[in-house]
Every structure is written in C-alpha cells, then in structure tokens.
Design an enzyme around this catalytic site. Structure first.
Site, short mmCIF file in Angstrom:
data_model
loop_
_atom_site.label_atom_id
_atom_site.label_comp_id
_atom_site.label_asym_id
_atom_site.label_seq_id
_atom_site.Cartn_x
_atom_site.Cartn_y
_atom_site.Cartn_z
N ASP A 25 0.71 -1.06 0.07
CA ASP A 25 -0.22 -0.09 0.16
C ASP A 25 0.87 1.31 0.11
O ASP A 25 1.96 1.25 0.63
CB ASP A 25 -0.91 -0.17 1.28
CG ASP A 25 -2.03 0.95 1.00
OD1 ASP A 25 -2.62 1.44 0.05
OD2 ASP A 25 -2.72 1.18 2.07
N ARG A 29 0.07 7.38 -2.81
CA ARG A 29 0.68 8.69 -1.91
C ARG A 29 2.18 8.69 -2.36
O ARG A 29 2.45 10.03 -2.44
CB ARG A 29 0.44 8.30 -0.39
CG ARG A 29 -0.89 8.80 -0.16
CD ARG A 29 -1.02 8.13 1.36
NE ARG A 29 -1.49 6.53 1.10
CZ ARG A 29 -1.24 5.66 2.05
NH1 ARG A 29 -0.92 5.99 3.43
NH2 ARG A 29 -1.65 4.53 1.79
N HIS A 42 2.21 2.97 -9.23
CA HIS A 42 1.79 1.63 -9.21
C HIS A 42 2.83 0.92 -10.22
O HIS A 42 3.58 -0.17 -9.90
CB HIS A 42 0.49 1.08 -10.08
CG HIS A 42 -0.70 1.78 -9.12
ND1 HIS A 42 -0.73 1.55 -7.80
CD2 HIS A 42 -1.93 2.43 -9.47
CE1 HIS A 42 -1.96 1.81 -7.55
NE2 HIS A 42 -2.44 2.55 -8.53
N LEU A 136 11.39 -20.42 -3.85
CA LEU A 136 10.39 -19.43 -3.05
C LEU A 136 8.80 -19.75 -3.88
O LEU A 136 8.94 -19.72 -5.05
CB LEU A 136 10.65 -18.24 -3.32
CG LEU A 136 9.74 -16.90 -2.77
CD1 LEU A 136 9.52 -17.00 -1.58
CD2 LEU A 136 9.90 -15.70 -3.61
C1 IPE Z 1 -5.41 -2.90 0.03
O1 IPE Z 1 -5.03 -1.75 -0.38
C2 IPE Z 1 -5.34 -3.54 -1.17
C3 IPE Z 1 -4.37 -3.77 -1.83
C4 IPE Z 1 -2.81 -3.41 -1.65
C5 IPE Z 1 -4.37 -4.58 -3.19
P1 IPE Z 1 -6.17 -0.30 -0.44
O2 IPE Z 1 -5.55 0.99 -0.47
O3 IPE Z 1 -7.08 -0.40 -1.59
O4 IPE Z 1 -6.74 -0.49 1.08
P2 IPE Z 1 -8.00 0.46 1.62
O5 IPE Z 1 -9.14 0.88 0.67
O6 IPE Z 1 -7.20 1.82 2.02
O7 IPE Z 1 -8.39 -0.31 2.91
C1 IPE Z 2 -1.59 0.02 -3.25
O1 IPE Z 2 -1.60 1.50 -3.42
C2 IPE Z 2 -1.92 -0.30 -4.76
C3 IPE Z 2 -3.41 -1.02 -4.89
C4 IPE Z 2 -4.40 -1.05 -4.31
C5 IPE Z 2 -3.61 -1.62 -6.23
P1 IPE Z 2 -2.73 2.71 -3.23
O2 IPE Z 2 -3.23 2.70 -4.80
O3 IPE Z 2 -3.49 2.04 -2.37
O4 IPE Z 2 -1.74 3.69 -2.96
P2 IPE Z 2 -2.65 4.88 -1.77
O5 IPE Z 2 -3.22 4.18 -0.38
O6 IPE Z 2 -3.53 5.55 -2.72
O7 IPE Z 2 -1.34 5.87 -1.23
MG MG Z 3 -3.91 2.48 -0.50
#
Ligand code: IPE
Ligand code: IPE
Ligand code: MG
Length: 258
Positions: A25, A29, A42, A136
């Site tokens: 995650d 940001r 991403h 792995l």
């Molecule tokens: C969780 O991240 C899912 C993945 C990393 C694939 P999100 O960014 O979607 O989670 P929430 O919505 O903040 O809980």
């Molecule tokens: C996690 O990063 C990737 C996915 C959920 C696919 P985010 O896209 O949720 O990044 P933030 O949380 O907005 O920073």
């Molecule tokens: Mg996120």
C-alpha cells in the site's frame, strides 16, 4: 498437500518467517508526493515486487504472498483499474521467465472470473511453467478478498460433500481455501501507514504477527524487510498458551516441591 491450522495445531516457530504476506500500500501517495499521476506509483511498485522476491529468496523465506488488487479495488476510477490490469499483464509477460530461472513457483489467487481470456492464459501458463520450482512460492492475490475466499471454500465443500453438511470441520474448510498449498502466514506486513487488514487473508491471518510501517510501498526495500523481521523475532508467539509453557523452567518435572 495441505497444512494444519494454527488454531488447531501449534506450528513450528522459526527465526526467519516461513511465510510473509504483504499488503503493498502507498503507491498513490508516493506518486502524489512527487507530483506524478497515481499510476506512476503503481509502476514503480512493480520494482519493489522484484526487490522483495530477491530479498525473500536471499533470506530463506519460503512463501511470499502479495496483495495486488482487492475485490474492493474495482471501486476505483475506471482508468486506474484498467491501468492496474494492463500492468498485471505486462508484469506477467516480463517476469514469469525470470521467476522460473530463479526457481520461483508462481501462484495467483482470487476470483479470476473477471479477468479476460488473455490474462487467464498468462496466469495459467506461468503457474504451469513454474509449478515444479521450490526456492520460493510467490503468490499474487488479484481480485482477492478474504470473505470471497471463505465463501468459495464453503460453497466448494457444499458441492463436494453435501452428505457431511452440519459436520464440516475447520480442516475441511481450510483445505478448500485458495492457499491450501501454503502454511499460514507467520508475518503480515502492511506498508503505507494504514493499520487494517482490508479483507486480505482473513482466515489465514488468525495467528500471524502483524507489522505496520509508514514506509510507502515503492520505497520498501531489503533493509525495511529486515526491520520487520527483527520485530517479528522479538515477538513471543504463544498460540493461546502461557509464556511459561514456552520456556519451561529447567526444574519443571524434576522437582517434587514445585
Ligand atoms: C489494499 O489496499 C489492497 C491492496 C494493496 C491490493 P487499499 O489501498 O485498497 O486499502 P484501503 O482501501 O485503504 O483499505
Ligand atoms: C496500493 O497502493 C496499490 C493498490 C491498491 C492496487 P494505493 O493505490 O492504495 O496507494 P495509496 O493508498 O492511495 O497511497
Ligand atoms: Mg491504498
């Protein structure tokens, strides 16, 4: 092969976690901080995946499970969703052969029914090519939800063993979960600062050690993984028992006055 459940049997505790599950995650940001579009985060995040696979192999971790796309991520803007789908396909095309050369077994879990035929074909051929590898096991959770997993396992049980309805055991259900081929995670890591599970491996995280870091996924590296492992090593994994039961006094059982 299936593994025993941590709520029924006490798993062997090792210094290096055998199975690490990660919520990747903070990509959005990371990009925002750099005045880049979210999707740039991403893209950069795929590099961290590569780094983590290498780092886990080097540390003797046997299973790495990465949450790539949740069943709730469809709620994102359509252009971000389609970018993530294209990135998944591109990563499979670019990486599967390299994973194979490095002895990595690839598995993809989740509700794949929403993926197009080309993506499914890439997943299936990648899994088949790498099926015999043992260094792995890399599992990518794509269109995955912990509730979906429990529900599909229950439905599979209902279909296959209707005669046992009302008598299914925890082990019966665990054998139908999408990660029945792996032991439950020892260590769960979530980057990006949020302290929640977001519908990841709900069943399998029952006794995982949870580790949250503010580090954004594109910045997560081997040193950051080591910090998580050090934290893991400082935990006392009791699985319901008392501390004393883990380190029996040397006199226990030998001194009638105790
Ligand atoms: C969780 O991240 C899912 C993945 C990393 C694939 P999100 O960014 O979607 O989670 P929430 O919505 O903040 O809980
Ligand atoms: C996690 O990063 C990737 C996915 C959920 C696919 P985010 O896209 O949720 O990044 P933030 O949380 O907005 O920073
Ligand atoms: Mg996120």
């Amino acid at each position: 092969m299936s593994f025993l459940s941590s709520t029924r049997d006490i798993p062997e505790v090792r210094a290096v976690p055998r199975h690490v599950a990660m919520i990747m995650d903070g990509n959005g940001r990371w990009a925002k901080k750099r005045f880049l579009p979210r999707v740039a985060g991403h893209k950069r995040g795929v590099e961290t995946v590569r780094t983590m696979v290498k780092a886990c192999v080097e540390r003797g971790i046997e299973y790495l499970t990465l949450f790539a796309f949740s069943s709730e991520n469809w709620r994102r803007p359509a252009d971000e969703v389609s970018f993530l789908m294209r990135l998944f396909v591109a990563a499979l095309q670019a990486e599967v052969e390299k994973l194979h050369q490095n002895g990595v077994r690839l598995r993809v879990i989740g509700d794949l029914s929403r993926f197009d035929a080309r993506t499914l074909e890439l997943v299936r051929t990648g899994e088949a090519l790498t099926a015999g590898n043992t260094r792995l096991t890399l599992t990518i959770a794509a269109n995955y939800g912990g509730r979906w997993d429990i529900l599909q396992a229950a439905n599979a049980l209902a279909r296959q063993h209707p005669e046992k309805a009302g008598h299914w055991t925890e082990q019966d259900l665990a054998e139908h979960l999408s990660m029945a081929y792996a032991p439950e995670p020892d260590l769960f890591i979530r980057t990006g600062g949020e302290q929640r599970v977001s519908n990841f491996l709900l069943w399998q995280l029952a006794y995982a050690e949870l580790y949250f870091t503010d580090c954004l996924w594109p910045e997560f590296d081997g040193a950051a993984l080591d910090q998580a492992i050090v934290s893991y090593q400082s935990r006392e994994r009791r699985f319901g028992r008392t501390s004393e039961q883990l380190t029996p006094s040397p006199r226990a059982g030998t001194d009638g006055n105790v």
